[in-house]
Structures are given as C-alpha cells and as structure tokens.
Design an enzyme around this catalytic site. Structure first.
Site, PDB file in Angstrom:
ATOM      1  N   HIS A  70       0.834  -1.217   0.000  1.00 49.28           N
ATOM      2  CA  HIS A  70       0.000   0.000   0.000  1.00 49.28           C
ATOM      3  C   HIS A  70       0.867   1.264   0.000  1.00 49.28           C
ATOM      4  O   HIS A  70       0.441   2.317   0.476  1.00 49.28           O
ATOM      5  CB  HIS A  70      -0.948   0.038   1.199  1.00 49.28           C
ATOM      6  CG  HIS A  70      -1.834  -1.154   1.317  1.00 49.28           C
ATOM      7  ND1 HIS A  70      -3.075  -1.230   0.732  1.00 49.28           N
ATOM      8  CD2 HIS A  70      -1.645  -2.344   1.947  1.00 49.28           C
ATOM      9  CE1 HIS A  70      -3.625  -2.403   1.001  1.00 49.28           C
ATOM     10  NE2 HIS A  70      -2.774  -3.104   1.733  1.00 49.28           N
ATOM     11  N   GLU A  78       9.527   6.228 -17.393  1.00 48.32           N
ATOM     12  CA  GLU A  78       8.341   6.949 -17.868  1.00 48.32           C
ATOM     13  C   GLU A  78       7.998   6.549 -19.297  1.00 48.32           C
ATOM     14  O   GLU A  78       6.820   6.365 -19.640  1.00 48.32           O
ATOM     15  CB  GLU A  78       8.587   8.462 -17.773  1.00 48.32           C
ATOM     16  CG  GLU A  78       8.579   8.982 -16.348  1.00 48.32           C
ATOM     17  CD  GLU A  78       8.960  10.441 -16.222  1.00 48.32           C
ATOM     18  OE1 GLU A  78       8.849  10.980 -15.114  1.00 48.32           O
ATOM     19  OE2 GLU A  78       9.374  11.050 -17.239  1.00 48.32           O
ATOM     20  N   LYS A 122      17.657  19.432 -12.152  1.00 48.03           N
ATOM     21  CA  LYS A 122      16.639  18.393 -11.976  1.00 48.03           C
ATOM     22  C   LYS A 122      16.860  17.284 -13.009  1.00 48.03           C
ATOM     23  O   LYS A 122      17.078  17.542 -14.181  1.00 48.03           O
ATOM     24  CB  LYS A 122      15.240  18.991 -12.162  1.00 48.03           C
ATOM     25  CG  LYS A 122      14.115  18.083 -11.699  1.00 48.03           C
ATOM     26  CD  LYS A 122      12.781  18.855 -11.751  1.00 48.03           C
ATOM     27  CE  LYS A 122      11.671  18.076 -11.076  1.00 48.03           C
ATOM     28  NZ  LYS A 122      11.337  16.856 -11.821  1.00 48.03           N
TER      29      LYS A 122
END
Length: 458
Positions: free
Chosen positions: A182, A325, A318
């Site tokens: 979870h 992805e 970044k």
C-alpha cells in the site's frame, strides 16, 4: 511539380504519379482514404512481399506459372523484403476492412518491378495474385508479420531484459531494504527478492507470448475468398507454406480450417492479450523504479537511476526517470492497442473479418514498441542504477513494522503498541521494545535482524 500518367482498371481511367510503381487500384485507395496519414507498418509490407514470393514459387512448382515469371516476381519481392521501394506503399491504415487496397498495392508494385527487371509482362492479378485473394493474403500477412516481429525482435528483447535483471540482482541483491505494501512501510526484503519478482514477471510474460505465437504460425493462405480454396490448387497451401517457412526461417503451417482463419482473428487477439500482460509487467517494474528513485531529498531515494538528460527547462539540476516513464507510456499504448484489437476481432462477419488493417497496425506497433522499450529498460535503467545504501539502512533501522517478528512472543496487541510508540517518538524499534518487554537488547537485536526476517519462518 508532380507529373502524371494515366492508368486504367475495371472501373476506368485515372491519373497516377509518373514515378509511382503502383497503378490504378492503389491510386483509388490513396484518393479515397484520406484519414490518418498513417500507412501500413513496414513489417506488414515485407510480409506481403514474402507471401507474393512464396506464392510465385509454389505456383511455379505446381505448374501454373512459368519459371521465368515466378523468378521475376520472386526477385521483385525480394527487393521489397530487403527494404527497397517501401515509399511505394502509401495506402492509409483506415481503408477497406479486408485490406484489399494494400494487397493490390503489393500486387501492382511487384508486377511493375518484375516487368521492368525481366522484360516479361507481369500482370498484378493474373500473375502476382495467382491462387490468392485479399481475404487470405491479408490475414496471412498479419500472422507472418506478427510472428517475425515476435520471434526475431520481442522474444530476444525479453530474454535480454530477464538476463539484465538477473545480473543486477547478483550485484545488489544482498542489500536489505524496507518492503512496502500500500506504499507503506512493511517487513524487510532484499533487492534480490524485489528483482526476482520482476524477473519472474518477465519470464512468465515471455512464456505466455511464446505459447500464443504458436497459434499464429498457422496461416490462412490457400483459403482464397471465403475459405473454400476456390481458384487455388489443392496443394497450394502446403507448398506455399513450405517455401515461406524456408524463406523466413519460421516453421509456418497451413490452416487446419480456412474458414476460421479468414472469418476470425482469434489467434492475434490471443497474442495481443499476452502482449498486454507483458505491458502490465513492464508498467509495474517502471513504477517500482520511479518510486525507489524518487527524491533525491524528499522521496525514497533508495536507488539513483542513470542521469540521461536534463529534467526541466526551468529547474536547473533536476533529473527525471525518463526511461521508466517511456516504458509506462508504452505499456499504456499496448493496453489501448489490445482494446482496439479486441473490438476489431469481433468484426468477423460471416466469412470475413472486416477490420484487418487496424488489427495489423496495432499488433505490429505493440510488438515493436514493447521490444524496443524492454531493451531500453534493461540497458538504461536496470543495469545502471546505483543503490543508496545509506538511505536504505537509515529507513530500515527505524522501521517499526519489524516488531511483527515479535508477534509470536509478545502478542499482536503489545506489538502494535510498541510500533505506534516508535512511530510517535521517532525511535528505533529495538529501544522501544526493550522498555516494554522482558527481552534484552541483544535478544531483540537478534529477533529483529532485518536480514534474518527476509528469510521467513518463525
């Protein structure tokens, strides 16, 4: 400026670009189907060429086509197989449901090439299409192109992905990390156990695809228009399949029921379902990588993926998990393609499925992108990530869920109290448990050893 010549067919005369190798029927399709600007996949076009080549060889052996014509057709088809003239197949994917336009496109281009190269007049219908119909050629081309892509591209890519996961497991598998259910802290696992789960997913998907592609090796060719085999020699399907198998290196076989293979696309629907299962596996792995890589300061930061490119046009420094992805997007596309194939597979109206081109387009796209992204996932994400052992160990040491190991000794209720206290106070579970049980620190350290807990048992 484009110059034109006039070509005629059974419907009349129309203009065709002077340099085009195709003729009137292809041009009618180009004029009629201005839908998507997407043409049929190159793998499918090559499959058509393989079919025309094997058909010419079979018809010659059976005495229906002269050796000179057969050799001319086979040579012209071979040039297409080798990647030449692929710009001569301009028909839109969204065309007539039988794919007749693509079949005639291949017949016309091969006839033109064969005529030019041999000096013998080769007719698109009478010679190149001898003993064939679009209704058995196109289903056969779907099966052939899918089989070739699976056998020579996808299955090797999946085997490579599995091997890379196994190699990575040997490198980092000893590291114990916090398990998660979870998305919440759970009992510890090793990297070997996490990666082993990934590998088993890939291996199961591999076996599913391998099993389903066996049905794809059975071909519709020889059934002609409706499955009865009209206008084809009774031995055509057998001889054709022998030539095709030799030319491609895959053991194809004639249909055991031509009505099945012309009226349905169930074998491709089944293959697509297995591709979807593979896509789901890749999605799971990609998401695990993204979560473990999250951060580097405010996320889990258990691993560091290879930095491949700047991640932002506005935020300097970044770096994003671009390969996972891309893999996730491929998975989404394959799942969507499977839905299209499932719907199209239902369109077997009596003796013919009439959504064949879109089935061909989607199944080939799914195979291609899965093969390509599986190699990327292996080589540019899994093989190259580093484990941040400091972060992994820090989180593991404070994981109150380790108290689960004490359940058989102190009971669930007391263990829950200790876990909640450790959470609330932000203290190691060993320290809190030593204050609320009769167990010594040494005993607790042994009982709560994360590595020991990854091995299961009491």
């Amino acid at each position: 400026m484009t110059t034109f010549r006039q070509e005629s067919d059974s419907m009349g005369v129309l203009d065709v670009p002077e340099a085009a190798l195709y003729k009137a029927q292809t041009q009618r399709a180009v004029n009629n189907f201005t839908v998507s600007k997407s043409t049929m996949p190159q793998e499918f076009i090559r499959a058509l060429a393989y079919i025309k080549q094997a058909a010419a060889e079979a018809n010659a052996e059976l005495g229906h086509l002269s050796q000179d014509k057969a050799q001319a057709i086979a040579k012209a088809a071979q040039s297409i197989i080798e990647g030449e003239h692929l710009d001569q197949f301009p028909v839109d994917v969204f065309q007539t449901g039988s794919g007749t336009s693509s079949n005639m496109n291949a017949n016309e281009v091969i006839a033109t090439l064969a005529t030019q190269q041999s000096g013998i007049q080769i007719h698109p219908n009478d010679d190149v299409n001898m003993g064939q119909s679009s209704n058995d050629v196109i289903p056969t081309a779907i099966h052939v192109s899918s089989a070739v892509a699976v056998v020579y591209e996808l299955l090797p890519a999946l085997k490579h992905l599995s091997q890379v996961i196994e190699q990575k497991s040997k490198q980092v598998g000893h590291v114990v990390k916090t398990g998660r259910t979870h998305l919440m802290d759970a009992m510890p696992v090793t990297f070997a156990q996490t990666l082993g789960g990934w590998q088993h997913q890939i291996d199961c998907a591999y076996q599913g695809i391998l099993s389903s592609v066996e049905r794809v090796y059975e071909l519709a060719q020889g059934g002609t228009a409706v499955g009865t085999g009209v206008n084809a020699d009774a031995q055509f399907a057998k001889v054709f399949t022998q030539y095709l198998s030799t030319n491609i290196g895959i053991r194809f076989k004639p249909s055991s029921n031509h009505f099945y293979h012309i009226g349905s696309q169930d074998a491709i629907v089944g293959l697509s379902g297995q591709l979807k299962a593979m896509a789901v596996a890749n999605m799971k792995i990609a998401n695990d990588l993204r979560w473990m890589n999250s951060g580097p300061l405010a996320g889990l930061a258990e691993i560091e993926l290879e930095a491949l490119q700047p991640g932002s046009s506005i935020m300097p420094g970044k770096v994003n998990p671009v390969i996972p992805e891309a893999a996730a997007m491929v998975s989404a596309q394959v799942i969507g393609n499977d839905t299209t194939i499932s719907v199209a597979g239902q369109s077997g109206n009596f003796e013919l499925n009439v959504m064949l081109p879109v089935i061909a387009h989607n199944i080939i796209e799914s195979i291609d992108i899965l093969a390509n992204v599986s190699r990327l996932l292996a080589d540019k994400a899994i093989a190259t990530f580093n484990v941040n052992e400091e972060n992994v160990n820090k989180a593991l040491a404070k994981n109150p869920i380790l108290v689960t190991a004490l359940n058989p000794i102190i009971g669930y209720e007391k263990a829950a109290f200790i876990a909640k206290t450790a959470y609330k106070e932000g203290r190691p579970i060993v320290d809190v448990a030593s204050e609320h049980t009769d167990l010594s620190v040494n005993e607790l350290t042994e009982l709560l050893n994360p590595e020991k807990l990854t091995k299961g048992g009491l």
